[in-house]
Write a protein that holds these residues in place. Structure first.
Motif, PDB file in Angstrom:
ATOM      1  N   ALA A   1       3.573  -0.430  40.638  1.00 30.03           N
ATOM      2  CA  ALA A   1       4.951  -0.918  40.784  1.00 30.03           C
ATOM      3  C   ALA A   1       5.487  -1.393  39.431  1.00 30.03           C
ATOM      4  N   ALA A   2       4.667  -2.099  38.669  1.00 35.40           N
ATOM      5  CA  ALA A   2       5.083  -2.570  37.342  1.00 35.40           C
ATOM      6  C   ALA A   2       5.377  -1.393  36.423  1.00 35.40           C
ATOM      7  N   GLN A   3       4.546  -0.361  36.499  1.00 36.91           N
ATOM      8  CA  GLN A   3       4.760   0.835  35.687  1.00 36.91           C
ATOM      9  C   GLN A   3       6.101   1.491  36.018  1.00 36.91           C
ATOM     10  N   ILE A   4       6.379   1.666  37.303  1.00 31.60           N
ATOM     11  CA  ILE A   4       7.643   2.266  37.737  1.00 31.60           C
ATOM     12  C   ILE A   4       8.819   1.391  37.300  1.00 31.60           C
ATOM     13  N   PHE A   5       8.672   0.079  37.484  1.00 30.67           N
ATOM     14  CA  PHE A   5       9.707  -0.875  37.100  1.00 30.67           C
ATOM     15  C   PHE A   5      10.030  -0.753  35.621  1.00 30.67           C
ATOM     16  N   ASN A   6       8.996  -0.696  34.785  1.00 31.07           N
ATOM     17  CA  ASN A   6       9.196  -0.581  33.339  1.00 31.07           C
ATOM     18  C   ASN A   6       9.878   0.718  32.962  1.00 31.07           C
ATOM     19  N   ILE A   7       9.462   1.821  33.581  1.00 27.94           N
ATOM     20  CA  ILE A   7      10.060   3.127  33.282  1.00 27.94           C
ATOM     21  C   ILE A   7      11.544   3.117  33.614  1.00 27.94           C
ATOM     22  N   ARG A   8      11.889   2.536  34.742  1.00 27.36           N
ATOM     23  CA  ARG A   8      13.307   2.457  35.137  1.00 27.36           C
ATOM     24  C   ARG A   8      14.122   1.639  34.144  1.00 27.36           C
ATOM     25  N   LYS A   9      13.465   0.712  33.471  1.00 35.76           N
ATOM     26  CA  LYS A   9      14.156  -0.133  32.501  1.00 35.76           C
ATOM     27  C   LYS A   9      14.041   0.414  31.077  1.00 35.76           C
ATOM     28  N   GLY A  10      13.533   1.657  30.942  1.00 32.48           N
ATOM     29  CA  GLY A  10      13.452   2.292  29.631  1.00 32.48           C
ATOM     30  C   GLY A  10      12.231   1.920  28.825  1.00 32.48           C
ATOM     31  N   LYS A  11      11.214   1.337  29.469  1.00 36.65           N
ATOM     32  CA  LYS A  11       9.968   0.947  28.777  1.00 36.65           C
ATOM     33  C   LYS A  11       8.858   1.875  29.269  1.00 36.65           C
ATOM     34  N   GLU A  12       8.830   3.095  28.775  1.00 34.89           N
ATOM     35  CA  GLU A  12       8.010   4.136  29.386  1.00 34.89           C
ATOM     36  C   GLU A  12       6.561   4.169  28.927  1.00 34.89           C
ATOM     37  N   GLN A  13       6.240   3.639  27.765  1.00 33.90           N
ATOM     38  CA  GLN A  13       4.899   3.810  27.214  1.00 33.90           C
ATOM     39  C   GLN A  13       4.003   2.591  27.410  1.00 33.90           C
ATOM     40  N   GLN A  14       4.385   1.702  28.296  1.00 39.12           N
ATOM     41  CA  GLN A  14       3.619   0.468  28.454  1.00 39.12           C
ATOM     42  C   GLN A  14       2.351   0.695  29.284  1.00 39.12           C
ATOM     43  N   ILE A  15       1.229   0.238  28.744  1.00 37.37           N
ATOM     44  CA  ILE A  15      -0.007   0.184  29.523  1.00 37.37           C
ATOM     45  C   ILE A  15       0.030  -1.099  30.342  1.00 37.37           C
ATOM     46  N   ILE A  16      -0.294  -0.991  31.613  1.00 32.94           N
ATOM     47  CA  ILE A  16      -0.285  -2.156  32.496  1.00 32.94           C
ATOM     48  C   ILE A  16      -1.704  -2.696  32.634  1.00 32.94           C
ATOM     49  N   TYR A  17      -1.837  -3.986  32.454  1.00 34.68           N
ATOM     50  CA  TYR A  17      -3.115  -4.655  32.666  1.00 34.68           C
ATOM     51  C   TYR A  17      -3.104  -5.337  34.031  1.00 34.68           C
ATOM     52  N   GLY A  18      -4.266  -5.375  34.646  1.00 31.59           N
ATOM     53  CA  GLY A  18      -4.380  -6.068  35.924  1.00 31.59           C
ATOM     54  C   GLY A  18      -5.655  -6.883  35.972  1.00 31.59           C
ATOM     55  N   ALA A  19      -5.649  -7.890  36.812  1.00 31.83           N
ATOM     56  CA  ALA A  19      -6.848  -8.699  37.018  1.00 31.83           C
ATOM     57  C   ALA A  19      -6.911  -9.134  38.477  1.00 31.83           C
ATOM     58  N   VAL A  20      -8.111  -9.144  38.998  1.00 28.68           N
ATOM     59  CA  VAL A  20      -8.352  -9.766  40.303  1.00 28.68           C
ATOM     60  C   VAL A  20      -9.296 -10.931  40.043  1.00 28.68           C
ATOM     61  N   SER A  21      -8.937 -12.089  40.534  1.00 26.42           N
ATOM     62  CA  SER A  21      -9.695 -13.283  40.174  1.00 26.42           C
ATOM     63  C   SER A  21      -9.857 -14.241  41.345  1.00 26.42           C
ATOM     64  N   THR A  22     -11.028 -14.832  41.402  1.00 28.20           N
ATOM     65  CA  THR A  22     -11.258 -15.957  42.313  1.00 28.20           C
ATOM     66  C   THR A  22     -11.010 -17.272  41.586  1.00 28.20           C
ATOM     67  N   GLY A  23     -10.585 -17.176  40.343  1.00 27.62           N
ATOM     68  CA  GLY A  23     -10.468 -18.358  39.494  1.00 27.62           C
ATOM     69  C   GLY A  23     -11.700 -18.482  38.618  1.00 27.62           C
TER      70      GLY A  23
END
Length: 202
Positions: free
Chosen positions: A140-162
């Motif tokens: 979703a972040a990737q699509i959001f960025n592309i729509r806003k003209g930010k096409e080459q962004q690598i998206i980072y993600g994390a899953v955490s229990t803290g």
């Protein structure tokens, strides 16, 4: 369908037409970032408390939030920080609902502004359960960025229990999952990985 309906990584990869690559020590080359005394003191107070309460909400508020706010301070408050905000991007793909945490490379705090570079999904105890949901939010972040003209962004993600952290990257249709899991005693390494996507922006 919404982010929370992506119950596992297999479901997300299939529905969103992604490929996955498991990479040991994916982020090993990233330089650690020494936590401030302020963060150390905060976690000294909150770690045991979060463990004793032992809910996802407590872990989010008492451990994950202070760490993400440290990342924001490192960049002189120029990052957008969002917690529990609705992030409706593509209803047809089920990319709707709220994200636990979003970090963007924009100081705007009134609304989520591109580029969104980091998604953090909080889980009470089982990190694997959050991987599918996190991947869906990264797409979703990737699509959001592309729509806003930010096409080459690598998206980072994390899953955490803290206390435990697993990191991912999304580049085009490829999801790279670090097989290495980081623990809160490796706080400098966790901070280094969280800081990395914003280094080229500031």
């Amino acid at each position: 369908m919404s982010y929370s309906d992506f119950k596992n990584i297999e479901q997300a990869v299939s529905a969103l037409e992604l490929t996955v690559e498991d990479i040991p020590h994916l982020f090993s080359a990233i330089a650690p970032v020494e936590p401030s005394e302020r963060l150390r003191q905060t976690l000294d107070e909150t770690l045991d408390l979060a463990a004793s309460i032992s809910t996802e909400k407590a872990r989010s508020e008492l451990i994950i939030t202070p760490i993400l706010l440290e990342v924001r301070r490192i960049f002189n408050y120029q990052l957008g920080y969002f917690s529990g905000n609705t992030f409706n991007v593509d209803d047809s793909k089920g990319l709707t609902g709220a994200c636990d945490f979003i970090l963007s490379a924009a100081a705007n705090q009134s609304l989520i502004t591109a580029p969104v570079l980091t998604i953090v999904e909080a889980k009470d105890n089982d990190i694997r359960v959050g991987l599918g949901q996190c991947v869906a939010q990264m797409v979703a972040a990737q699509i959001f960025n592309i729509r806003k003209g930010k096409e080459q962004q690598i998206i980072y993600g994390a899953v955490s229990t803290g206390t435990n952290w697993k990191f991912l990257m999304l580049e085009n249709q490829l999801v790279k999952i670090d097989l290495t899991e980081y623990f809160i005693i490796q706080l400098d390494k966790i901070l280094g990985i969280l800081v990395e996507p914003f280094r080229s922006c500031f």
